[in-house]
Scaffold this active site. Sequence first.
Site, mmCIF file in Angstrom:
data_model
loop_
_atom_site.group_PDB
_atom_site.id
_atom_site.type_symbol
_atom_site.label_atom_id
_atom_site.label_comp_id
_atom_site.label_asym_id
_atom_site.label_seq_id
_atom_site.Cartn_x
_atom_site.Cartn_y
_atom_site.Cartn_z
ATOM 1 C CB THR A 161 107.740 111.924 18.798
ATOM 2 O OG1 THR A 161 108.047 111.407 17.504
ATOM 3 C CG2 THR A 161 109.020 112.182 19.545
ATOM 4 C CD GLU A 201 111.651 114.501 20.275
ATOM 5 O OE1 GLU A 201 110.796 114.872 21.112
ATOM 6 O OE2 GLU A 201 111.418 114.402 19.063
ATOM 7 C CE LYS A 233 108.875 130.649 7.919
ATOM 8 N NZ LYS A 233 109.321 129.312 7.697
ATOM 9 C CD1 TRP A 260 108.834 134.114 9.913
ATOM 10 C CD2 TRP A 260 109.597 133.164 11.800
ATOM 11 N NE1 TRP A 260 109.872 133.289 9.570
ATOM 12 C CE2 TRP A 260 110.358 132.697 10.710
ATOM 13 C CE3 TRP A 260 109.892 132.694 13.076
ATOM 14 C CZ2 TRP A 260 111.402 131.777 10.864
ATOM 15 C CZ3 TRP A 260 110.923 131.787 13.230
ATOM 16 C CH2 TRP A 260 111.669 131.331 12.136
HETATM 17 P P1 ADP Z 1 103.417 114.614 21.717
HETATM 18 O O1 ADP Z 1 103.085 115.266 20.407
HETATM 19 O O2 ADP Z 1 103.535 113.153 21.713
HETATM 20 O O3 ADP Z 1 102.645 115.184 22.873
HETATM 21 P P2 ADP Z 1 105.572 115.874 22.956
HETATM 22 O O4 ADP Z 1 104.952 115.778 24.295
HETATM 23 O O5 ADP Z 1 106.976 115.519 22.827
HETATM 24 O O6 ADP Z 1 104.873 115.010 21.924
HETATM 25 O O7 ADP Z 1 105.280 117.303 22.376
HETATM 26 C C1 ADP Z 1 106.200 118.322 22.558
HETATM 27 C C2 ADP Z 1 105.704 119.594 21.981
HETATM 28 O O8 ADP Z 1 104.530 120.028 22.650
HETATM 29 C C3 ADP Z 1 106.661 120.740 22.174
HETATM 30 O O9 ADP Z 1 107.692 120.714 21.234
HETATM 31 C C4 ADP Z 1 105.738 121.936 22.045
HETATM 32 O O10 ADP Z 1 105.495 122.254 20.697
HETATM 33 C C5 ADP Z 1 104.468 121.448 22.654
HETATM 34 N N1 ADP Z 1 104.358 121.922 24.045
HETATM 35 C C6 ADP Z 1 104.658 121.264 25.176
HETATM 36 N N2 ADP Z 1 104.415 122.019 26.259
HETATM 37 C C7 ADP Z 1 103.961 123.209 25.814
HETATM 38 C C8 ADP Z 1 103.552 124.430 26.441
HETATM 39 N N3 ADP Z 1 103.531 124.581 27.760
HETATM 40 N N4 ADP Z 1 103.174 125.439 25.639
HETATM 41 C C9 ADP Z 1 103.172 125.323 24.299
HETATM 42 N N5 ADP Z 1 103.543 124.206 23.656
HETATM 43 C C10 ADP Z 1 103.926 123.157 24.395
#
Ligand code: ADP
Length: 546
Positions: free
Chosen positions: A185, A330, A439, A444
């Site tokens: 990640t 993940e 917050k 929220w």
């Molecule tokens: P990286 O930061 O490496 O891109 P990830 O792809 O695992 O890591 O990121 C996942 C995160 O991206 C999710 O937990 C969420 O916060 C955000 N995310 C992914 N798809 C969407 C979406 N369609 N809308 C809003 N947030 C998103």
Amino acid sequence: MLGLMQEWPLLCHRIIDHAATYHGERPVVTRSVEGPIFTTNYAAIRARALKLAKRLDKDGVKLGDRVATLAWNTWRHLETWYGILGIGAVYHTVNPRLFPEQLIWIINHAEDRVMMTDLTFVPLLEKLADRLPKIERYIVLTDAAHMPKTSLKNAVAYEEWIGEVDGDFAWKSFDENTAAGMCYTSGTTGNPKGVLYSHRSNVLHAFMAALPDSKNLSVRDVCMPVVPMFHANGWSLAFSTPMVGASLVLPGAKMDGASIYELLDAYKVTFTAAVPTVWLMLLQELEKTGAKLPHLKRVVIGGSAAPRAMTQKFEQTYGVEVVHAWGMTEMSPLGSLCTMKPEYAQLTGEARLDIQQKQGHPPFGVEMKITDDADKKLPWDGKTFGRLKVRGPAVARCYFKAENEKILDAEGFFDTGDVSTIDPYGYMQITDRAKDVIKSGGEWISSIDIENLAIGHPKVAEAAVIGIKHPKWDERPLLVVVMKKDQTATKEDILAFMQGKIAKWWMPDDVAFVDEIPHTATGKILKIALRERFKNYVLPTAQAAE
Ligand code: ADP
């Protein structure tokens, strides 16, 4: 009593066997890193992946060893994945957009033995190589004619290296729970964390990804994954596409609007997937040239929230169906996709766009719940928001080299770090990252909602909202905006545009104009950097309250 069906471990390389046997001639087209378009097919990819497997085996790469790839989406990159996992080694995709220090940390933490790199990244690796002691050899994904002079240890051109063996080799067989792939990640907080996919999780996830209400892939599709294979397991496209036998078009290093359009048009691409930034570039290009998208049927937008205006443009101007998707590294990475259930299928215009703002419903294999801070389940009313937690066969249960750290709750759910609502039909909508939620007075506020609204202002190019300390309310929102080129606006203009479109107490207390908003390596807004920049910022309302 056990069932009496055959033992057939779910191994990833069975996917390329299937593609080669039943869809062997299906074209796999690449814009090569060297420049020209190169066309091959699944049968040839399998044959060469077998050579690669044999060559790795000869070099002493064993079950469980990590082999890094630092590469764009090309046929060679696809071959490396299958060759590596076909002997039980682990493909480790490295994101070249990370900072050098992060790259060094990740490669050393993974203990990669071999590095397969595109030509593009040879200069970068030459600078880092001294600090990558575990890498025994660098394979440059090119032929002898394009091989640069390099100081990289035991460097060899890929074509020469696999050319030294014949393809007479059989995949290894092992337990389906064996590690297959690895992806870190991006680690916007703390060190990056390694997610380790298994053969079983990748295969099950590929089935999930191909389903009609996921990516709806079929053998009749021409599929162009623009999302890089190094981003969150490449959204499974390296598995789900050959699994159904669809044709592939791979964009290589060029992801600008004109290059993407050229491939979409020339190869009659029917399906494509990427983050919003890529689609912004494509839509700008189409606007400039007046070109249309007659062949494209579906576009998956994920990784960040799909802006409403983008969905509208694709669907209403270009006739392309948008599937908004959410997931994370993940989760292999698919979590949910926004396709229309019968309850919503009749909606049109703004009402349809309202639903498409949601991240959608999960395929079989993903379970979801939302909880409050005391871990109590919250109702699915589309309004109440809480921490989004997930469970399934393609969701991580712990991180690499951190097997003792518990990341699941008592019911075995993983906390995504996202905050969301779920509506009565099971549609999930992200309202924020847990750490980005503002917050205010014990309630929220969703930063994403305010950002989406601000982006709708015709002169605003990009917007981010962060919480700023407030003596009375604890935190209040500050809207940070980048204006479009040669455009100006005042704080009052922007706030007047937003007035009445969100709850009054959600309205930002101030607007800050900046030249640029920082991004992570995967194109997300880097809020941590913004918070640092504005950490001493005093809101006008804070002064008034004191
Ligand atoms: P990286 O930061 O490496 O891109 P990830 O792809 O695992 O890591 O990121 C996942 C995160 O991206 C999710 O937990 C969420 O916060 C955000 N995310 C992914 N798809 C969407 C979406 N369609 N809308 C809003 N947030 C998103």
